[in-house]
Design a protein around this motif. Structure first.
Motif, PDB file in Angstrom:
ATOM      1  N   GLN A  79       0.715  -1.219   0.111  1.00  0.00           N
ATOM      2  CA  GLN A  79      -0.143  -0.182   0.006  1.00  0.00           C
ATOM      3  C   GLN A  79       0.784   1.132   0.030  1.00  0.00           C
ATOM      4  N   GLY A  80       1.924   1.262   0.774  1.00  0.00           N
ATOM      5  CA  GLY A  80       2.820   2.257   0.841  1.00  0.00           C
ATOM      6  C   GLY A  80       3.502   2.504  -0.507  1.00  0.00           C
ATOM      7  N   ARG A  81       4.072   1.571  -1.056  1.00  0.00           N
ATOM      8  CA  ARG A  81       4.611   1.502  -2.356  1.00  0.00           C
ATOM      9  C   ARG A  81       3.758   2.239  -3.462  1.00  0.00           C
ATOM     10  N   PHE A  82       2.274   1.849  -3.421  1.00  0.00           N
ATOM     11  CA  PHE A  82       1.346   2.240  -4.273  1.00  0.00           C
ATOM     12  C   PHE A  82       1.173   3.903  -4.072  1.00  0.00           C
ATOM     13  N   ARG A  83       0.995   3.941  -2.701  1.00  0.00           N
ATOM     14  CA  ARG A  83       0.791   5.618  -2.266  1.00  0.00           C
ATOM     15  C   ARG A  83       1.914   6.312  -2.748  1.00  0.00           C
ATOM     16  N   ALA A  84       3.120   6.052  -2.445  1.00  0.00           N
ATOM     17  CA  ALA A  84       4.364   6.773  -3.120  1.00  0.00           C
ATOM     18  C   ALA A  84       4.347   6.908  -4.391  1.00  0.00           C
ATOM     19  N   LEU A  85       3.991   6.154  -5.047  1.00  0.00           N
ATOM     20  CA  LEU A  85       3.919   6.254  -6.711  1.00  0.00           C
ATOM     21  C   LEU A  85       2.838   7.344  -6.899  1.00  0.00           C
ATOM     22  N   LEU A  86       1.587   7.212  -6.427  1.00  0.00           N
ATOM     23  CA  LEU A  86       0.639   8.211  -6.721  1.00  0.00           C
ATOM     24  C   LEU A  86       1.095   9.617  -6.087  1.00  0.00           C
ATOM     25  N   GLU A  87       1.736   9.694  -4.938  1.00  0.00           N
ATOM     26  CA  GLU A  87       2.119  10.778  -4.445  1.00  0.00           C
ATOM     27  C   GLU A  87       3.086  11.598  -5.232  1.00  0.00           C
ATOM     28  N   THR A  88       4.125  10.778  -5.732  1.00  0.00           N
ATOM     29  CA  THR A  88       5.171  11.474  -6.481  1.00  0.00           C
ATOM     30  C   THR A  88       4.915  11.873  -7.923  1.00  0.00           C
ATOM     31  N   SER A  89       3.561  11.403  -8.258  1.00  0.00           N
ATOM     32  CA  SER A  89       3.343  11.620  -9.708  1.00  0.00           C
ATOM     33  C   SER A  89       2.792  13.142  -9.838  1.00  0.00           C
ATOM     34  N   ASP A  90       3.101  13.763 -11.044  1.00  0.00           N
ATOM     35  CA  ASP A  90       2.613  15.200 -11.135  1.00  0.00           C
ATOM     36  C   ASP A  90       1.199  14.800 -11.545  1.00  0.00           C
ATOM     37  N   PRO A  91       0.235  15.985 -11.320  1.00  0.00           N
ATOM     38  CA  PRO A  91      -1.222  15.571 -11.439  1.00  0.00           C
ATOM     39  C   PRO A  91      -1.602  15.227 -12.754  1.00  0.00           C
ATOM     40  N   GLN A  92      -1.059  15.429 -13.954  1.00  0.00           N
ATOM     41  CA  GLN A  92      -1.451  14.756 -15.241  1.00  0.00           C
ATOM     42  C   GLN A  92      -1.180  13.270 -15.137  1.00  0.00           C
ATOM     43  N   GLU A  93       0.069  13.083 -14.632  1.00  0.00           N
ATOM     44  CA  GLU A  93       0.694  11.588 -14.683  1.00  0.00           C
ATOM     45  C   GLU A  93      -0.245  10.820 -13.485  1.00  0.00           C
ATOM     46  N   ARG A  94      -0.229  11.420 -12.641  1.00  0.00           N
ATOM     47  CA  ARG A  94      -1.143  10.711 -11.274  1.00  0.00           C
ATOM     48  C   ARG A  94      -2.544  10.117 -11.922  1.00  0.00           C
ATOM     49  N   ASP A  95      -3.101  10.720 -12.873  1.00  0.00           N
ATOM     50  CA  ASP A  95      -4.348  10.446 -13.506  1.00  0.00           C
ATOM     51  C   ASP A  95      -4.168   9.094 -14.222  1.00  0.00           C
ATOM     52  N   GLN A  96      -3.072   9.292 -15.075  1.00  0.00           N
ATOM     53  CA  GLN A  96      -2.796   7.921 -15.943  1.00  0.00           C
ATOM     54  C   GLN A  96      -2.236   6.831 -15.044  1.00  0.00           C
ATOM     55  N   VAL A  97      -1.393   7.060 -14.047  1.00  0.00           N
ATOM     56  CA  VAL A  97      -1.128   5.961 -13.053  1.00  0.00           C
ATOM     57  C   VAL A  97      -2.210   5.274 -12.488  1.00  0.00           C
ATOM     58  N   ALA A  98      -3.158   6.229 -11.919  1.00  0.00           N
ATOM     59  CA  ALA A  98      -4.467   5.560 -11.247  1.00  0.00           C
ATOM     60  C   ALA A  98      -5.028   4.775 -12.241  1.00  0.00           C
ATOM     61  N   ALA A  99      -5.208   5.094 -13.592  1.00  0.00           N
ATOM     62  CA  ALA A  99      -6.071   4.329 -14.511  1.00  0.00           C
ATOM     63  C   ALA A  99      -5.143   3.160 -14.711  1.00  0.00           C
ATOM     64  N   GLN A 100      -3.936   3.011 -14.747  1.00  0.00           N
ATOM     65  CA  GLN A 100      -2.948   1.837 -14.979  1.00  0.00           C
ATOM     66  C   GLN A 100      -3.344   0.751 -13.846  1.00  0.00           C
ATOM     67  N   MET A 101      -3.508   1.578 -12.380  1.00  0.00           N
ATOM     68  CA  MET A 101      -3.703   0.660 -11.427  1.00  0.00           C
ATOM     69  C   MET A 101      -5.090   0.091 -11.293  1.00  0.00           C
TER      70      MET A 101
END
Length: 159
Positions: A79-101
């Motif tokens: 959970q921490g690894r996924f949270r860190a991935l989302l937190e360190t992504s810029d807003p546009q990239e975060r949407d893409q990462v969330a969609a991939q997740m």
């Protein structure tokens, strides 16, 4: 700070890693998870694969007394690894990462309905009703032999 929806997504990702470890879905899920978490970096992907392998080993090695604690620790770690991935992504990239997740989790849930068992086991994807009628034997799996009939008489020295 993550939104509530993204925090829930990270929690679901952590649970999914633990759920998938040791299943038929593990190999593909493991690879896709490592690729996602490493953001396409080959060295990072290798490190994530090693972490995922260590998780699978820890879960498999846990005895019944410690299994729940190991599951909780591994879930929290991922959970921490996924949270860190989302937190360190810029807003546009975060949407893409969330969609991939979300796609990763959907793919896991679609394969989780498949059932398999080892050579001496029984796997059921729904419910099963096993009954014995008229003095017969009923079982999902019988290891060894089965005998129907009156019990044998005890030896004379056993009374």
């Amino acid at each position: 700070m993550l939104t509530e929806a993204l925090a829930a997504l990270a929690a679901a990702g952590g649970s999914a890693v633990v759920q998938a470890a040791g299943t038929d879905a593990w190999s593909g899920f493991r690879q896709r998870t490592a690729r996602l978490l490493s953001r396409g970096d080959d060295q990072g992907e290798h490190a994530e694969l090693e972490r995922l392998d260590q998780t699978a080993i820890a879960l498999e090695a846990a005895n019944s007394d410690e299994a729940e604690g190991v599951r909780i620790r591994q879930t929290d770690f991922w959970q921490g690894r996924f949270r860190a991935l989302l937190e360190t992504s810029d807003p546009q990239e975060r949407d893409q990462v969330a969609a991939q997740m979300r796609a990763l989790l959907e793919q896991l849930s679609s394969t989780s309905g498949q059932v398999s068992a080892g050579p001496e086991g029984m796997a059921v994807g729904g419910s099963v009703d096993i009954r014995a009628d008229g003095g017969s034997i009923a079982a999902g799996v019988i290891k060894g032999g089965a005998h129907i009939g009156p019990p044998s008489s005890p030896a004379p020295d056993q009374g």
